[in-house]
Design a protein around this motif. Structure first.
Motif, PDB file in Angstrom:
ATOM      1  N   LEU A  61       0.863  -1.160  -0.231  1.00  0.00           N
ATOM      2  CA  LEU A  61       0.027  -0.092   0.031  1.00  0.00           C
ATOM      3  C   LEU A  61       0.828   1.247   0.012  1.00  0.00           C
ATOM      4  N   ASP A  62       2.046   1.122   0.716  1.00  0.00           N
ATOM      5  CA  ASP A  62       2.955   2.653   0.627  1.00  0.00           C
ATOM      6  C   ASP A  62       3.205   2.609  -0.966  1.00  0.00           C
ATOM      7  N   THR A  63       3.699   1.770  -1.586  1.00  0.00           N
ATOM      8  CA  THR A  63       4.100   1.642  -2.878  1.00  0.00           C
ATOM      9  C   THR A  63       2.919   2.354  -3.827  1.00  0.00           C
ATOM     10  N   LEU A  64       1.566   1.970  -3.399  1.00  0.00           N
ATOM     11  CA  LEU A  64       0.577   2.552  -4.264  1.00  0.00           C
ATOM     12  C   LEU A  64       0.333   3.875  -3.933  1.00  0.00           C
ATOM     13  N   ALA A  65       0.490   4.358  -2.722  1.00  0.00           N
ATOM     14  CA  ALA A  65       0.582   5.668  -2.427  1.00  0.00           C
ATOM     15  C   ALA A  65       1.429   6.422  -3.111  1.00  0.00           C
ATOM     16  N   ALA A  66       2.633   5.888  -3.118  1.00  0.00           N
ATOM     17  CA  ALA A  66       3.643   6.818  -3.507  1.00  0.00           C
ATOM     18  C   ALA A  66       3.351   6.728  -5.170  1.00  0.00           C
ATOM     19  N   GLN A  67       2.865   5.956  -5.683  1.00  0.00           N
ATOM     20  CA  GLN A  67       2.614   5.861  -7.363  1.00  0.00           C
ATOM     21  C   GLN A  67       1.404   7.102  -7.694  1.00  0.00           C
ATOM     22  N   ALA A  68       0.466   7.213  -6.450  1.00  0.00           N
ATOM     23  CA  ALA A  68      -0.335   8.376  -6.603  1.00  0.00           C
ATOM     24  C   ALA A  68       0.216   9.673  -6.020  1.00  0.00           C
ATOM     25  N   HIS A  69       1.404   9.609  -5.487  1.00  0.00           N
ATOM     26  CA  HIS A  69       1.967  10.821  -5.026  1.00  0.00           C
ATOM     27  C   HIS A  69       1.125  11.461  -3.674  1.00  0.00           C
ATOM     28  N   VAL A  70       0.734  10.533  -2.875  1.00  0.00           N
ATOM     29  CA  VAL A  70      -0.079  10.862  -1.830  1.00  0.00           C
ATOM     30  C   VAL A  70       0.317  10.019  -0.838  1.00  0.00           C
ATOM     31  N   SER A  71       0.077  10.586   0.666  1.00  0.00           N
ATOM     32  CA  SER A  71       0.597   9.545   1.818  1.00  0.00           C
ATOM     33  C   SER A  71      -0.495   8.462   1.748  1.00  0.00           C
ATOM     34  N   LEU A  72       0.108   7.532   2.749  1.00  0.00           N
ATOM     35  CA  LEU A  72      -1.034   6.345   2.857  1.00  0.00           C
ATOM     36  C   LEU A  72      -2.217   6.633   3.561  1.00  0.00           C
ATOM     37  N   SER A  73      -2.178   7.590   4.376  1.00  0.00           N
ATOM     38  CA  SER A  73      -3.670   8.003   4.921  1.00  0.00           C
ATOM     39  C   SER A  73      -4.404   8.328   3.810  1.00  0.00           C
ATOM     40  N   GLN A  74      -3.753   9.383   3.050  1.00  0.00           N
ATOM     41  CA  GLN A  74      -4.664  10.226   2.019  1.00  0.00           C
ATOM     42  C   GLN A  74      -5.230   9.071   0.855  1.00  0.00           C
ATOM     43  N   LEU A  75      -4.299   8.060   0.678  1.00  0.00           N
ATOM     44  CA  LEU A  75      -4.654   7.061  -0.230  1.00  0.00           C
ATOM     45  C   LEU A  75      -5.807   6.255   0.192  1.00  0.00           C
ATOM     46  N   GLU A  76      -5.957   5.945   1.741  1.00  0.00           N
ATOM     47  CA  GLU A  76      -7.093   5.466   2.223  1.00  0.00           C
ATOM     48  C   GLU A  76      -8.291   6.012   2.254  1.00  0.00           C
ATOM     49  N   ARG A  77      -8.151   7.328   2.445  1.00  0.00           N
ATOM     50  CA  ARG A  77      -9.295   8.373   2.254  1.00  0.00           C
ATOM     51  C   ARG A  77     -10.043   8.401   1.286  1.00  0.00           C
ATOM     52  N   ARG A  78      -8.976   8.306   0.271  1.00  0.00           N
ATOM     53  CA  ARG A  78      -9.552   8.786  -1.271  1.00  0.00           C
ATOM     54  C   ARG A  78     -10.306   7.391  -1.637  1.00  0.00           C
ATOM     55  N   PHE A  79      -9.755   6.284  -1.282  1.00  0.00           N
ATOM     56  CA  PHE A  79     -10.399   4.917  -1.838  1.00  0.00           C
ATOM     57  C   PHE A  79     -11.839   4.810  -1.048  1.00  0.00           C
ATOM     58  N   LEU A  80     -12.003   5.396   0.326  1.00  0.00           N
ATOM     59  CA  LEU A  80     -13.074   5.402   0.858  1.00  0.00           C
ATOM     60  C   LEU A  80     -14.102   6.325   0.355  1.00  0.00           C
ATOM     61  N   GLN A  81     -13.609   7.454  -0.198  1.00  0.00           N
ATOM     62  CA  GLN A  81     -14.518   8.527  -0.648  1.00  0.00           C
ATOM     63  C   GLN A  81     -15.087   8.000  -2.091  1.00  0.00           C
ATOM     64  N   LEU A  82     -14.217   7.642  -2.962  1.00  0.00           N
ATOM     65  CA  LEU A  82     -14.463   7.071  -4.352  1.00  0.00           C
ATOM     66  C   LEU A  82     -15.225   5.777  -4.285  1.00  0.00           C
ATOM     67  N   LEU A  83     -14.610   4.822  -3.574  1.00  0.00           N
ATOM     68  CA  LEU A  83     -15.088   3.396  -3.673  1.00  0.00           C
ATOM     69  C   LEU A  83     -15.930   2.763  -2.497  1.00  0.00           C
ATOM     70  N   GLY A  84     -15.782   3.357  -1.689  1.00  0.00           N
ATOM     71  CA  GLY A  84     -16.679   3.099  -0.395  1.00  0.00           C
ATOM     72  C   GLY A  84     -15.798   1.861   0.251  1.00  0.00           C
ATOM     73  N   THR A  85     -14.598   1.882   0.062  1.00  0.00           N
ATOM     74  CA  THR A  85     -13.856   0.664   0.872  1.00  0.00           C
ATOM     75  C   THR A  85     -12.317   0.995   0.812  1.00  0.00           C
ATOM     76  N   SER A  86     -11.665   0.322   1.721  1.00  0.00           N
ATOM     77  CA  SER A  86     -10.301   0.732   1.941  1.00  0.00           C
ATOM     78  C   SER A  86      -9.470   0.018   0.879  1.00  0.00           C
ATOM     79  N   PRO A  87      -8.292   0.554   0.350  1.00  0.00           N
ATOM     80  CA  PRO A  87      -7.364  -0.057  -0.594  1.00  0.00           C
ATOM     81  C   PRO A  87      -7.025  -1.911  -0.515  1.00  0.00           C
ATOM     82  N   GLY A  88      -7.095  -2.200   0.887  1.00  0.00           N
ATOM     83  CA  GLY A  88      -6.630  -3.649   1.252  1.00  0.00           C
ATOM     84  C   GLY A  88      -7.940  -4.435   0.789  1.00  0.00           C
ATOM     85  N   GLU A  89      -9.045  -3.946   1.290  1.00  0.00           N
ATOM     86  CA  GLU A  89     -10.175  -4.737   0.883  1.00  0.00           C
ATOM     87  C   GLU A  89     -10.656  -4.683  -0.404  1.00  0.00           C
TER      88      GLU A  89
END
Length: 147
Positions: free
Chosen positions: A49-77
């Motif tokens: 997940l850290d690598t995925l966050a880096a790919q999007a140029h965001v922090s891990l917590s931002q990646l998790e928030r944005r996944f929840l915002q757009l897809l209604g779930t965590s990146p891991g789920e």
């Protein structure tokens, strides 16, 4: 899963959200779609997940928030759901063992695959395969051929 009157699984239903249709798409959408595309192309690999966050140029917590915002779930789920979807397709179209399918779609062992499959699909992979085959033989589902 969709249940019949006898409380047996008779089909599968899902919800798909079109990300393109969101109003006021944030400026980071382009980078985020690359992460989703990466997950769909590399779901069978170990995804950090850290690598995925880096790919999007965001922090891990931002990646998790944005996944929840757009897809209604965590990146891991989300990764688990993509893997289970790929496993479901293999259960329908091949005679491969459940253990082989589990490894192919990115699970370390078949028991983790089976537990996750049961949690998301409300039946075991074996039950799902048997039900699908029964539906095909009764003419309720299209056969997809054996790979």
């Amino acid at each position: 899963p969709v249940y019949g009157k006898n409380r047996r699984v008779i089909g599968v239903a899902g919800i798909h959200r079109l990300v393109d249709g969101l109003r006021d798409t944030p400026h980071w959408y382009g980078r985020f779609s690359k992460v989703i595309d990466h997950i769909h192309k590399h779901y069978s690999e170990a995804l950090d997940l850290d690598t995925l966050a880096a790919q999007a140029h965001v922090s891990l917590s931002q990646l998790e928030r944005r996944f929840l915002q757009l897809l209604g779930t965590s990146p891991g789920e989300y990764v688990l759901r993509v893997r289970i979807s790929a496993g479901r397709e293999l259960l329908e179209t091949t005679d491969r063992t459940i253990a082989d399918i589990a490894l192919t779609v990115g699970f370390y062992d078949h028991s983790h695959f089976t537990r996750t499959f049961r949690r998301l699909m409300s039946c075991s992979p074996k039950q799902y395969r048997e039900h699908h085959r029964q539906q095909v033989t009764q003419g309720h589902a299209r056969p997809k051929g054996n790979a």
